[in-house]
Design a protein around this motif. Structure first.
Motif, short mmCIF file in Angstrom:
data_model
loop_
_atom_site.label_atom_id
_atom_site.label_comp_id
_atom_site.label_asym_id
_atom_site.label_seq_id
_atom_site.Cartn_x
_atom_site.Cartn_y
_atom_site.Cartn_z
N ALA A 48 9.37 -7.88 46.76
CA ALA A 48 8.23 -7.36 46.20
C ALA A 48 8.66 -6.14 45.14
N VAL A 49 9.14 -5.35 45.87
CA VAL A 49 9.44 -4.27 44.93
C VAL A 49 10.40 -4.35 43.86
N VAL A 50 11.51 -5.14 43.97
CA VAL A 50 12.24 -5.56 42.95
C VAL A 50 11.54 -6.33 41.71
N LEU A 51 10.74 -7.18 42.31
CA LEU A 51 9.87 -8.22 41.22
C LEU A 51 8.80 -7.12 40.47
N GLY A 52 8.27 -6.28 41.28
CA GLY A 52 7.53 -5.23 40.70
C GLY A 52 8.03 -4.46 39.48
N LEU A 53 9.31 -4.03 39.78
CA LEU A 53 10.18 -3.08 38.89
C LEU A 53 10.53 -3.94 37.68
N LEU A 54 10.73 -5.28 37.89
CA LEU A 54 11.26 -6.04 36.78
C LEU A 54 9.93 -6.31 36.01
N LEU A 55 8.76 -6.34 36.52
CA LEU A 55 7.37 -6.48 35.73
C LEU A 55 7.31 -5.20 34.94
N VAL A 56 7.31 -4.17 35.58
CA VAL A 56 7.19 -2.94 34.75
C VAL A 56 8.18 -2.90 33.79
N TYR A 57 9.42 -3.36 33.65
CA TYR A 57 10.52 -3.16 32.73
C TYR A 57 9.82 -4.05 31.57
N ILE A 71 12.35 5.71 38.44
CA ILE A 71 12.78 5.11 39.48
C ILE A 71 13.88 6.03 40.24
N VAL A 72 14.52 6.73 39.39
CA VAL A 72 15.42 7.59 40.19
C VAL A 72 14.73 8.72 40.59
N THR A 73 13.80 9.34 40.20
CA THR A 73 13.03 10.35 40.69
C THR A 73 12.37 9.72 41.90
N GLY A 74 11.90 8.59 41.96
CA GLY A 74 11.23 7.95 43.08
C GLY A 74 12.32 7.90 44.41
N LEU A 75 13.39 7.16 44.19
CA LEU A 75 14.42 7.22 45.12
C LEU A 75 14.65 8.61 45.76
N LEU A 76 15.04 9.66 44.71
CA LEU A 76 15.30 10.93 45.24
C LEU A 76 14.14 11.48 46.00
N LEU A 77 12.92 11.48 45.62
CA LEU A 77 11.77 11.89 46.41
C LEU A 77 11.55 11.15 47.49
N LEU A 312 9.10 5.54 45.56
CA LEU A 312 9.06 4.50 44.24
C LEU A 312 7.78 4.32 43.99
N VAL A 313 6.86 3.79 44.74
CA VAL A 313 5.54 3.50 44.47
C VAL A 313 4.83 4.70 43.97
N GLN A 314 5.03 5.74 44.41
CA GLN A 314 4.40 6.82 43.99
C GLN A 314 4.87 7.34 42.36
N THR A 315 6.30 7.52 42.25
CA THR A 315 6.49 7.83 40.84
C THR A 315 6.33 6.64 39.85
N VAL A 316 6.78 5.57 40.23
CA VAL A 316 6.47 4.33 39.17
C VAL A 316 4.86 4.16 38.97
N GLY A 317 4.00 4.44 40.06
CA GLY A 317 2.71 4.19 39.96
C GLY A 317 2.18 5.29 39.08
N ALA A 318 2.66 6.48 39.08
CA ALA A 318 2.00 7.62 38.37
C ALA A 318 2.33 7.26 36.76
#
Length: 350
Positions: A48-57, A71-77, A312-318
């Motif tokens: 679901a995370v991968v699919l969501g990121l593909l949809l965002v792109y 995405i990079v910031t979210g992973l590090l966070l 990831l959800v927090q930074t991409v959702g922002a």
């Protein structure tokens, strides 16, 4: 005259019946199905995370470079969140104690590093190594002096109030000593690297690597050492563990100490890029509890994966819900996971 001794006729050896083979096959199939069920939800969430990121792109309507940076910031966070949550999940899973002091202990470890760096001239990462045994002793002392009796007696309200009191004591003590003005700690490493066009600072990469190392070391310790076996035994059934010779109070104290040592690692690795105030750790407390329950109580790998997902959800959702709006998505994921899998992503099925 010859005498012949009569012998009973030999019986053919027993041959395995089809029922035994069928039972073994059924048992193996049941084990495989159980493992598939255990991994179904984690794999489904990953998909679901991968699919969501593909949809965002593809249809998200945002610049691809900005998405990659998020995405990079979210992973590090998420690595930072995992560092805070790893210690909490041990305490929560083994002792059954909701440690409201986890955020304030994170702050205390940050100020320990701050004092060693600014007053003694010790490099920040060396100061972090020194802070680890100090915080371990602090956590073990809190458990031994104030919590052991309540924990072993099954009292659930007392530990909540004590950890809340410890949290208030730490915060107000730091306010009295250092004041409320934000402070900063000079980092030991400067610079950044580019990952797929996104910028990642060395300090955040070191914090992420520290989270991965702590998760790996604790996972191996829990599975491969006798003390880890004691922790798992006490977590499963403290009374039965006591009957077979496990010192339950010692395990409790060591577990709380390990949880405090984990926040020492988190505090030392994150203080170079965070603004330091006596309440800075409180911003991680709620999300840490979300991550612990999301990953599965007492599961170190679950805390690591949960931290990455929440980051990831927090930074991409922002990108779409700026400010605190991204927390709506965080708690939405949390509620969905608990609805379909109440024990968490990596929690054991009943």
């Amino acid at each position: 005259m010859s005498h012949s001794t009569s012998q009973p006729p030999r019986q053919p050896p027993d041959e395995p019946t089809g029922e035994v083979v069928a039972d073994e096959s059924t048992s193996s199939a049941t084990t495989v199905l159980a493992r598939l069920r255990d991994w179904a939800m984690p794999l489904g969430l990953a998909g679901a995370v991968v699919l969501g990121l593909l949809l965002v792109y593809t249809v998200g309507g945002r610049d691809s470079g900005l998405i990659t940076q998020s995405i990079v910031t979210g992973l590090l966070l998420g690595g930072v969140y995992a560092l805070v949550s790893i210690g909490l999940t041990l305490i929560f899973g083994v002792l059954g104690v909701v440690n409201f002091a986890q955020g304030s202990m994170l702050t205390l470890s940050m100020f320990l590093v701050y004092v060693m760096v600014t007053s003694m001239g010790i490099p920040v990462y060396v100061a972090t190594l020194i802070a680890i045994p100090i915080m371990f002793a602090f956590g073990a002392t809190i458990q031994t002096l104030f919590l052991n009796k309540l924990t072993t007696s099954g009292n659930h309200e007392g530990p909540l109030l004590i950890t809340l009191g410890v949290s208030l004591l730490i915060i107000n003590g730091l306010l009295m000593i250092f004041g409320g003005r934000p402070k900063s700690v000079p980092g030991g490493v400067s610079g950044s690297i580019t990952v797929f066009g996104a910028i990642a600072s060395y300090e955040r990469l070191i914090a992420f690597g520290g989270a991965a190392v702590v998760a790996l070391v604790l996972t191996l310790a829990l599975k491969k050492t006798s003390f880890g076996l004691s922790i798992r035994a006490v977590s499963a059934n403290s009374q039965a563990a006591s009957l077979v010779g496990v010192n339950v109070n010692r395990v409790y104290a060591m577990t709380f100490g390990i949880g405090a040592a984990c926040v020492a690692v988190a505090g030392g690795l994150t203080v170079p890029f965070l603004s330091l105030t006596p309440t800075v750790g409180e911003q991680f407390t709620i999300l840490a509890f979300v991550i612990v329950v999301l990953g599965g109580l007492g599961n170190v790998v679950g805390a690591m994966v949960g931290g990455l997902v929440i980051g990831l959800v927090q930074t991409v959702g922002a990108l779409y819900l700026p400010g605190t709006g991204s927390l709506i998505l965080v708690f939405g994921v949390f509620v969905l996971v608990l609805f379909f899998r109440p024990q968490g992503l990596f929690g054991a099925t009943s």
